[in-house]
Write a protein that holds these residues in place. Structure first.
Motif, PDB file in Angstrom:
ATOM      1  N   ILE B  23       0.836  -1.208   0.000  1.00 40.27           N
ATOM      2  CA  ILE B  23       0.000   0.000   0.000  1.00 40.27           C
ATOM      3  C   ILE B  23       0.872   1.259   0.000  1.00 40.27           C
ATOM      4  N   SER B  24       0.611   2.140  -0.942  1.00 41.01           N
ATOM      5  CA  SER B  24       1.277   3.444  -0.974  1.00 41.01           C
ATOM      6  C   SER B  24       0.223   4.537  -1.087  1.00 41.01           C
ATOM      7  N   PHE B  25       0.418   5.605  -0.342  1.00 37.20           N
ATOM      8  CA  PHE B  25      -0.412   6.802  -0.522  1.00 37.20           C
ATOM      9  C   PHE B  25       0.268   7.942   0.219  1.00 37.20           C
ATOM     10  N   ASP B  26      -0.236   9.148   0.011  1.00 45.45           N
ATOM     11  CA  ASP B  26       0.322  10.270   0.758  1.00 45.45           C
ATOM     12  C   ASP B  26      -0.800  11.161   1.250  1.00 45.45           C
ATOM     13  N   VAL B  27      -0.478  11.987   2.232  1.00 40.71           N
ATOM     14  CA  VAL B  27      -1.459  12.913   2.793  1.00 40.71           C
ATOM     15  C   VAL B  27      -0.854  14.301   2.751  1.00 40.71           C
ATOM     16  N   LYS B  28      -1.610  15.252   2.189  1.00 36.34           N
ATOM     17  CA  LYS B  28      -1.128  16.635   2.139  1.00 36.34           C
ATOM     18  C   LYS B  28      -1.499  17.348   3.432  1.00 36.34           C
ATOM     19  N   ALA B  29      -0.620  18.243   3.854  1.00 34.45           N
ATOM     20  CA  ALA B  29      -0.894  18.991   5.083  1.00 34.45           C
ATOM     21  C   ALA B  29      -2.198  19.753   4.933  1.00 34.45           C
ATOM     22  N   GLY B  30      -3.095  19.606   5.903  1.00 29.84           N
ATOM     23  CA  GLY B  30      -4.335  20.373   5.930  1.00 29.84           C
ATOM     24  C   GLY B  30      -5.515  19.707   5.248  1.00 29.84           C
ATOM     25  N   GLU B  31      -5.315  18.561   4.621  1.00 29.31           N
ATOM     26  CA  GLU B  31      -6.442  17.947   3.918  1.00 29.31           C
ATOM     27  C   GLU B  31      -7.145  16.893   4.787  1.00 29.31           C
ATOM     28  N   ILE B  32      -8.307  16.482   4.285  1.00 31.00           N
ATOM     29  CA  ILE B  32      -8.991  15.328   4.867  1.00 31.00           C
ATOM     30  C   ILE B  32      -8.874  14.189   3.870  1.00 31.00           C
ATOM     31  N   LEU B  33      -8.219  13.116   4.299  1.00 32.11           N
ATOM     32  CA  LEU B  33      -8.112  11.948   3.442  1.00 32.11           C
ATOM     33  C   LEU B  33      -9.035  10.870   3.998  1.00 32.11           C
ATOM     34  N   GLY B  34      -9.939  10.387   3.171  1.00 33.45           N
ATOM     35  CA  GLY B  34     -10.839   9.330   3.607  1.00 33.45           C
ATOM     36  C   GLY B  34     -10.331   7.976   3.156  1.00 33.45           C
ATOM     37  N   ILE B  35     -10.463   6.974   4.039  1.00 34.34           N
ATOM     38  CA  ILE B  35     -10.117   5.614   3.635  1.00 34.34           C
ATOM     39  C   ILE B  35     -11.388   4.781   3.648  1.00 34.34           C
ATOM     40  N   ILE B  36     -11.706   4.170   2.512  1.00 30.19           N
ATOM     41  CA  ILE B  36     -12.910   3.341   2.442  1.00 30.19           C
ATOM     42  C   ILE B  36     -12.538   1.924   2.052  1.00 30.19           C
ATOM     43  N   GLY B  37     -13.494   1.054   2.224  1.00 28.01           N
ATOM     44  CA  GLY B  37     -13.267  -0.341   1.870  1.00 28.01           C
ATOM     45  C   GLY B  37     -14.175  -1.204   2.708  1.00 28.01           C
ATOM     46  N   PRO B  38     -14.581  -2.371   2.174  1.00 27.67           N
ATOM     47  CA  PRO B  38     -15.460  -3.247   2.933  1.00 27.67           C
ATOM     48  C   PRO B  38     -14.740  -3.824   4.151  1.00 27.67           C
ATOM     49  N   ASN B  39     -15.483  -4.474   5.028  1.00 23.34           N
ATOM     50  CA  ASN B  39     -14.879  -5.095   6.213  1.00 23.34           C
ATOM     51  C   ASN B  39     -13.759  -6.029   5.797  1.00 23.34           C
ATOM     52  N   GLY B  40     -12.645  -5.966   6.525  1.00 17.37           N
ATOM     53  CA  GLY B  40     -11.541  -6.849   6.217  1.00 17.37           C
ATOM     54  C   GLY B  40     -10.662  -6.367   5.087  1.00 17.37           C
ATOM     55  N   ALA B  41     -10.886  -5.131   4.629  1.00 23.40           N
ATOM     56  CA  ALA B  41     -10.078  -4.611   3.530  1.00 23.40           C
ATOM     57  C   ALA B  41      -8.668  -4.243   3.977  1.00 23.40           C
ATOM     58  N   GLY B  42      -8.498  -4.068   5.287  1.00 23.28           N
ATOM     59  CA  GLY B  42      -7.170  -3.739   5.808  1.00 23.28           C
ATOM     60  C   GLY B  42      -7.023  -2.294   6.250  1.00 23.28           C
ATOM     61  N   LYS B  43      -8.159  -1.608   6.491  1.00 19.95           N
ATOM     62  CA  LYS B  43      -8.113  -0.194   6.837  1.00 19.95           C
ATOM     63  C   LYS B  43      -7.492   0.024   8.217  1.00 19.95           C
ATOM     64  N   SER B  44      -8.011  -0.714   9.208  1.00 19.80           N
ATOM     65  CA  SER B  44      -7.498  -0.523  10.571  1.00 19.80           C
ATOM     66  C   SER B  44      -6.061  -1.022  10.694  1.00 19.80           C
ATOM     67  N   THR B  45      -5.749  -2.095   9.968  1.00 16.76           N
ATOM     68  CA  THR B  45      -4.365  -2.588   9.966  1.00 16.76           C
ATOM     69  C   THR B  45      -3.421  -1.502   9.460  1.00 16.76           C
ATOM     70  N   LEU B  46      -3.884  -0.768   8.456  1.00 17.65           N
ATOM     71  CA  LEU B  46      -3.057   0.306   7.902  1.00 17.65           C
ATOM     72  C   LEU B  46      -2.733   1.352   8.972  1.00 17.65           C
ATOM     73  N   PHE B  47      -3.745   1.708   9.777  1.00 24.80           N
ATOM     74  CA  PHE B  47      -3.492   2.637  10.894  1.00 24.80           C
ATOM     75  C   PHE B  47      -2.465   2.058  11.865  1.00 24.80           C
ATOM     76  N   ASP B  48      -2.624   0.760  12.141  1.00 23.93           N
ATOM     77  CA  ASP B  48      -1.701   0.111  13.082  1.00 23.93           C
ATOM     78  C   ASP B  48      -0.272   0.099  12.540  1.00 23.93           C
ATOM     79  N   LEU B  49      -0.145  -0.039  11.231  1.00 19.48           N
ATOM     80  CA  LEU B  49       1.199  -0.060  10.646  1.00 19.48           C
ATOM     81  C   LEU B  49       1.824   1.336  10.667  1.00 19.48           C
ATOM     82  N   ILE B  50       1.003   2.354  10.381  1.00 18.82           N
ATOM     83  CA  ILE B  50       1.530   3.724  10.370  1.00 18.82           C
ATOM     84  C   ILE B  50       2.021   4.111  11.756  1.00 18.82           C
TER      85      ILE B  50
END
Lengths: 342, 242
Positions: B23-50
């Motif tokens: 997984i690669s992505f970036d976040v610009k200062a001051g923006e709102i980045l939304g993460i979507i995906g069905p259950n089990g897509a790996g969204k919360s894991t991504l937070f845990d990795l960051i």
């Protein structure tokens, strides 16, 4: 709506940072303090004074366990190890080097803090029950080491030399228990103040936070393992002070007694019965359990030893069933709730 | 706009399952980045990795140009990254105010100052009237707001929010959305995981879509919502890699 919020914020800021105790609690505290100060002057029975001295010492020990287990949530089952370190430090420094116990107490606290670092760094980073198991085993090992260590008297321990100089310099009072009474009261008050201060400090907040949830604590910038070790150091040093004091009181020490697992267990019982994590719980636990043990020994003679344990057991079962958060919660919950109602 | 967060090729496996796959992505200062995906897509894991609550098998995370991969979670949060947890983690035996004070104490050692900062954060999330309750007495929705206030009290530059509007009373959602937008106006960068697509489309500057551990789309909301892979993922087809 915004003005409502602003008004509520204003009101919230105006509340005292720490809720004031109710008037009856302040009054009770003042009466209690007066009774404790006058006690040895009014009640001259040495046994009654002795019981009070033990209550104060056990209150220090329970308060020590309260720091690591009550505030930080790390269950130590080997706390006698610190008691013994305190005891042996004053004993060895006095018998081998003639160093006054006043210095010995401080050295003992430092050594206990060092031991807490040595034991804590590998074990406190573990989650779950490993810390409890590790302290239980290390506590027993330390007892065995001292029981085999000839230089410190092996199994027979050390007898502190009786001194005829200045009692206050030597920390030995042969004719009266009253000085011991006031000294142990002072130590208990100090231990109480340590916990009082901790609970209102950043360190105390962080310990309670990691006790309730270590991950959430880490997400708020708290170095979890380091803070646990810090709490263990404070706890160990407090326990060592009690061990040193006890040794000066009885002037004899042996590994069987000062590293006894009974000590490790009784501090747990007292704190849990009184209220773990609270300010007054450990003192309440000591005030209930010490007389129970001392008087049952008198009433039931040599069999008293088992009877007090049976009563302890019944008490623990009762607490678990009806007051899992300890006896103090009978009052404390009510006080906090009153402060909470707007 | 400068990048505040730069995530490169994060991968995490649990046994045979690849929870996050390159997984690669970036976040610009001051923006709102939304993460979507069905259950089990790996969204919360991504937070845990960051935030390194789980260590990535490979890949890199940069925060304000500095590599933070493998740093201890408390060190990472001290750099200015707050987060909430999908499975809520209140300090149950502390009061609401005390909970939030723990967050404020990350940047000040003074108790009165921390208390006032905590009260302000509580006013911001509209939880002030519960301030003297124990955290364990709160409802799920209130606990979510408590967790948000706790993180905000650290005054982070970046906050990772895991399903703040999930499982709460529908009537409170507009308030929560307004709160997130206000946070953005104050200059905080936000990465938020949400199931509610309407909310997501409205507030996000960009959206990252995950499916089965892989990134299937990344870009402005309109673009992502029209992406065939995203449509497929949400309508239950088999996705092609974007």
């Amino acid at each position: 709506m915004p003005s409502d919020q602003a008004r509520m914020l204003e009101a919230a800021r105006a509340e005292p940072l720490w809720p004031k105790p109710p008037a009856w609690a302040t009054a009770l505290g003042a009466v209690g303090a007066a009774v404790l100060l006058a006690y040895p002057l009014l009640i001259t029975s040495t046994f009654a004074q002795h019981t009070m001295i033990l209550i104060f010492l056990y209150a220090v020990m329970a308060q020590s366990w309260n720091v690591i287990a009550g505030l930080s949530g790390q269950i130590s089952l080997g706390h006698a190890m610190f008691f013994g370190i305190g005891a042996y430090t004053v004993g060895v420094l006095d018998t081998k080097f003639g160093i006054t116990p006043w210095i010995g107490i401080v050295v003992g606290m430092l050594l206990a803090a060092l031991a807490a670092v040595a034991v804590g760094i590998p074990t406190l980073r573990l989650k779950g029950h490993y810390f409890a198991i590790a302290t239980l085993l290390i506590g027993s090992s330390v007892q065995i080491i001292f029981a085999r260590w000839d230089w410190v008297g092996a199994a027979s321990g050390l007898f502190l030399p009786l001194k005829r100089g200045s009692p206050w310099l030597d920390f030995q009072f042969h004719t009266s228990k009253v000085p011991y009474y006031y000294l142990s009261l002072a130590v208990a008050v100090l231990a109480f103040l340590v916990v009082w201060r901790l609970r209102r400090s950043r360190l105390g907040f962080r310990l309670q936070a990691l006790r309730d949830d270590a991950d959430a604590a880490a997400s708020l910038g708290i170095a979890v393992a380091r803070h646990k070790v810090l709490a263990f150091m404070i706890s160990g040093a407090m326990m060592a002070a009690a061990g040193s004091f006890y040794t000066q009181y009885v002037l004899v020490l042996d590994p069987e007694r000062v590293f006894s697992i009974d000590i490790s267990i009784i501090v747990v019982l007292m704190t849990v019965v009184g209220g773990s994590g609270t300010l007054w719980g450990p003192a309440l636990g000591a005030a209930l359990l010490v007389p129970l043990s001392e008087y049952s020994r008198i009433w039931f003679g040599s069999t008293g030893r088992t009877i007090d344990l049976m009563i302890y057991g019944a008490l623990i079962v009762a607490i678990c069933m009806w007051r899992p958060s300890g006896l103090l919660s009978l009052f404390a919950e009510r006080i906090r709730r009153r402060a909470a109602s707007p | 706009m400068s990048l505040i967060l730069d995530v490169k090729n994060l991968t995490k496996r649990f046994g045979g399952v690849v929870a996050n796959n390159d997984i690669s992505f970036d976040v610009k200062a001051g923006e709102i980045l939304g993460i979507i995906g069905p259950n089990g897509a790996g969204k919360s894991t991504l937070f845990d990795l960051i935030t390194n609550f789980q260590t990535p098998d490979s890949g890199h995370v940069f925060f304000q140009g500095r590599e933070i991969t493998g740093l201890r979670p408390d060190r990472i949060s001290k750099l200015g990254i707050a987060r909430t947890f999908q499975k809520l983690k209140p300090f149950s035996d502390l009061t609401v105010t005390e909970n939030v004070m723990v967050g404020a104490l990350a940047r000040t050692p003074h108790m009165p100052e921390a208390r006032n900062a905590a009260l302000e954060a509580l006013a911001f999330v509209d939880l002030l009237e519960k301030r003297n309750h124990f955290a364990r007495e709160l409802s799920t929705g209130q606990r979510k707001r408590l967790e948000l206030a706790r993180g905000l009290a650290m005054e982070p530059r970046l906050i990772l929010m895991d399903e703040v509007t999930g499982g709460v009373d529908q009537r409170t959602i507009p308030g929560l959305v307004e709160l997130v937008l206000e946070l953005k106006r104050r200059g905080t960068t936000i990465v938020t995981i949400e199931h509610n697509m309407q909310v997501m489309m409205r507030i996000s500057d960009r959206i990252l879509a995950l499916y089965a551990g892989r990134r299937i789309a990344f870009g402005p909301p309109q673009e992502v919502s029209n992406d065939p892979a995203v449509v497929d993922a949400y309508l239950g087809g088999t996705p092609d890699a974007a």
